[in-house]
Scaffold this motif. Structure first.
Motif, short mmCIF file in Angstrom:
data_model
loop_
_atom_site.label_atom_id
_atom_site.label_comp_id
_atom_site.label_asym_id
_atom_site.label_seq_id
_atom_site.Cartn_x
_atom_site.Cartn_y
_atom_site.Cartn_z
N TYR A 1 -50.33 50.11 36.26
CA TYR A 1 -49.13 50.46 37.04
C TYR A 1 -48.09 49.35 37.02
O TYR A 1 -46.90 49.61 36.79
CB TYR A 1 -49.57 50.76 38.47
CG TYR A 1 -48.48 51.07 39.46
CD1 TYR A 1 -48.13 52.39 39.76
CD2 TYR A 1 -47.82 50.05 40.14
CE1 TYR A 1 -47.16 52.68 40.69
CE2 TYR A 1 -46.83 50.33 41.07
CZ TYR A 1 -46.50 51.65 41.35
OH TYR A 1 -45.53 51.92 42.28
N LEU A 2 -48.51 48.12 37.27
CA LEU A 2 -47.55 47.03 37.38
C LEU A 2 -46.94 46.69 36.02
O LEU A 2 -45.77 46.30 35.93
CB LEU A 2 -48.21 45.79 37.99
CG LEU A 2 -47.26 44.71 38.53
CD1 LEU A 2 -46.26 45.31 39.51
CD2 LEU A 2 -48.04 43.59 39.19
N ASP A 3 -47.70 46.85 34.94
CA ASP A 3 -47.14 46.65 33.61
C ASP A 3 -46.02 47.65 33.34
O ASP A 3 -44.98 47.30 32.77
CB ASP A 3 -48.22 46.80 32.54
CG ASP A 3 -49.30 45.75 32.66
OD1 ASP A 3 -49.06 44.61 32.25
OD2 ASP A 3 -50.38 46.07 33.19
N LEU A 4 -46.23 48.90 33.76
CA LEU A 4 -45.20 49.91 33.57
C LEU A 4 -44.00 49.64 34.47
O LEU A 4 -42.85 49.79 34.05
CB LEU A 4 -45.77 51.30 33.86
CG LEU A 4 -46.93 51.75 32.97
CD1 LEU A 4 -47.36 53.16 33.36
CD2 LEU A 4 -46.55 51.69 31.50
N ALA A 5 -44.27 49.23 35.71
CA ALA A 5 -43.18 48.96 36.64
C ALA A 5 -42.32 47.77 36.18
O ALA A 5 -41.10 47.77 36.37
CB ALA A 5 -43.76 48.68 38.03
N LEU A 6 -42.97 46.78 35.57
CA LEU A 6 -42.26 45.57 35.13
C LEU A 6 -41.96 45.58 33.64
O LEU A 6 -41.44 44.59 33.09
CB LEU A 6 -43.06 44.32 35.49
CG LEU A 6 -42.84 43.74 36.88
CD1 LEU A 6 -43.18 44.76 37.97
CD2 LEU A 6 -43.66 42.48 37.09
N GLY A 7 -42.27 46.68 32.98
CA GLY A 7 -42.09 46.74 31.53
C GLY A 7 -40.66 46.49 31.07
O GLY A 7 -40.43 46.02 29.95
N ILE B 1 -43.50 35.91 39.56
CA ILE B 1 -44.19 36.88 38.73
C ILE B 1 -45.04 36.19 37.67
O ILE B 1 -46.15 36.62 37.36
CB ILE B 1 -43.17 37.85 38.10
CG1 ILE B 1 -42.50 38.68 39.19
CG2 ILE B 1 -43.83 38.75 37.07
CD1 ILE B 1 -41.30 39.46 38.74
N GLU B 2 -44.55 35.09 37.12
CA GLU B 2 -45.30 34.29 36.14
C GLU B 2 -46.63 33.86 36.74
O GLU B 2 -47.68 33.92 36.07
CB GLU B 2 -44.47 33.06 35.75
CG GLU B 2 -45.21 32.01 34.94
CD GLU B 2 -45.24 32.29 33.44
OE1 GLU B 2 -45.86 31.50 32.71
OE2 GLU B 2 -44.63 33.28 33.02
N LYS C 1 -42.24 46.38 43.99
CA LYS C 1 -41.06 46.41 44.87
C LYS C 1 -40.30 45.09 44.80
O LYS C 1 -39.06 45.06 44.75
CB LYS C 1 -41.50 46.72 46.30
CG LYS C 1 -40.37 47.02 47.27
CD LYS C 1 -40.95 47.54 48.59
CE LYS C 1 -39.85 48.00 49.55
NZ LYS C 1 -39.10 46.88 50.14
N PHE C 2 -41.04 43.99 44.80
CA PHE C 2 -40.43 42.66 44.71
C PHE C 2 -39.60 42.53 43.43
O PHE C 2 -38.46 42.05 43.47
CB PHE C 2 -41.53 41.60 44.74
CG PHE C 2 -41.04 40.19 44.48
CD1 PHE C 2 -40.55 39.43 45.52
CD2 PHE C 2 -41.10 39.64 43.21
CE1 PHE C 2 -40.09 38.13 45.29
CE2 PHE C 2 -40.64 38.36 42.97
CZ PHE C 2 -40.14 37.59 44.01
N ALA C 3 -40.16 42.96 42.31
CA ALA C 3 -39.46 42.83 41.03
C ALA C 3 -38.19 43.66 41.01
O ALA C 3 -37.15 43.23 40.51
CB ALA C 3 -40.38 43.23 39.89
#
Length: 228
Positions: free
Chosen positions: A154-160, A137-138, A100-102
């Motif tokens: 999940y987070l890799d896909l969300a931030l991909g 995020i880093e 959500k943050f990203a």
């Protein structure tokens, strides 16, 4: 057992259906991809998503699920193999927070920075906001191969989208949000993510993306207020 009737409505240059499509492939789920032309919305899209009129639209066994992050969780609950989210409730909560943050901080700021063609002050402010978000995020990624640990989650896909869309936005907007000296962990993750066997052949053509976002940024720029 999950039904085999699975359809995904998406638009080629949108990162949101991309998340969903990758999840389906990682899960080994057979699906039908229905191409949407967002500038000329189809009757099917307007029927299935009359409120937001946007993609992705996910159809499973006649049921419609909307919003990419919601769809990712739905897929993870229906198809249990290759889990995207951890079992621990706290870890799941934190992953949802960063997704959500990203979307709210990094995505919006970076996109608006690209579109701020005639507003240097506004552009600089949005670039700063985006880089501050990227710095957070880093910190979450340091010491990991993927956000999900040793495998894509999940987070890799969300931030991909960071790995393929953000470099295009940097080019179109003549920016340098993705500074390799400031964000070495993210740059390393981007290389691993985009070279993953499931992902590398599904990425939209970069040259076509550049052309699309050049035109899109001009359209959006005309609607943005100017900072004096």
């Amino acid at each position: 057992m999950a039904s085999e009737e699975v359809k995904l409505i998406g638009f080629w240059v949108s990162p949101f259906p991309f998340r969903v499509e990758l999840a389906l492939i990682l899960k080994g789920v057979e699906y039908e991809y229905i191409k949407e032309d967002l500038p000329n919305k189809s009757p099917l899209l307007l029927e299935l998503n009359p409120v937001h009129k946007k993609v992705p639209v996910f159809i499973h066994d006649g049921k419609v699920v909307l919003e990419s992050l919601v769809i990712l969780e739905y897929i993870d609950e229906i198809w249990k193999n290759n889990p995207l989210l951890p079992q621990d409730p706290y870890e799941r909560a934190m992953i949802r927070f960063w997704a959500k943050f990203a979307d709210e901080k990094l995505f919006v700021s970076a996109f608006l920075a690209m579109c701020s063609l005639d507003d240097e002050k506004g552009k600089a402010e949005k670039i700063t906001e985006a880089m501050e978000a990227l710095e957070r995020i880093e910190g979450e990624l340091k010491g990991k191969s993927f956000f999900g640990g040793e495998s894509i989650g999940y987070l890799d896909l969300a931030l991909g989208w960071i790995s393929h869309w953000l470099p295009v936005w940097d080019e179109v907007g003549s920016m340098k949000i993705l500074d390799p000296l400031k964000f070495p962990a993210i740059i390393s993750w981007m290389n691993r993510f985009t070279n993953h066997k499931v992902i590398k052949n599904k990425l939209p053509p970069r040259d076509k993306m550049v052309v699309f976002f050049q035109e899109r940024s001009k359209t959006i720029a005309a609607t943005l207020p100017k900072n004096n």
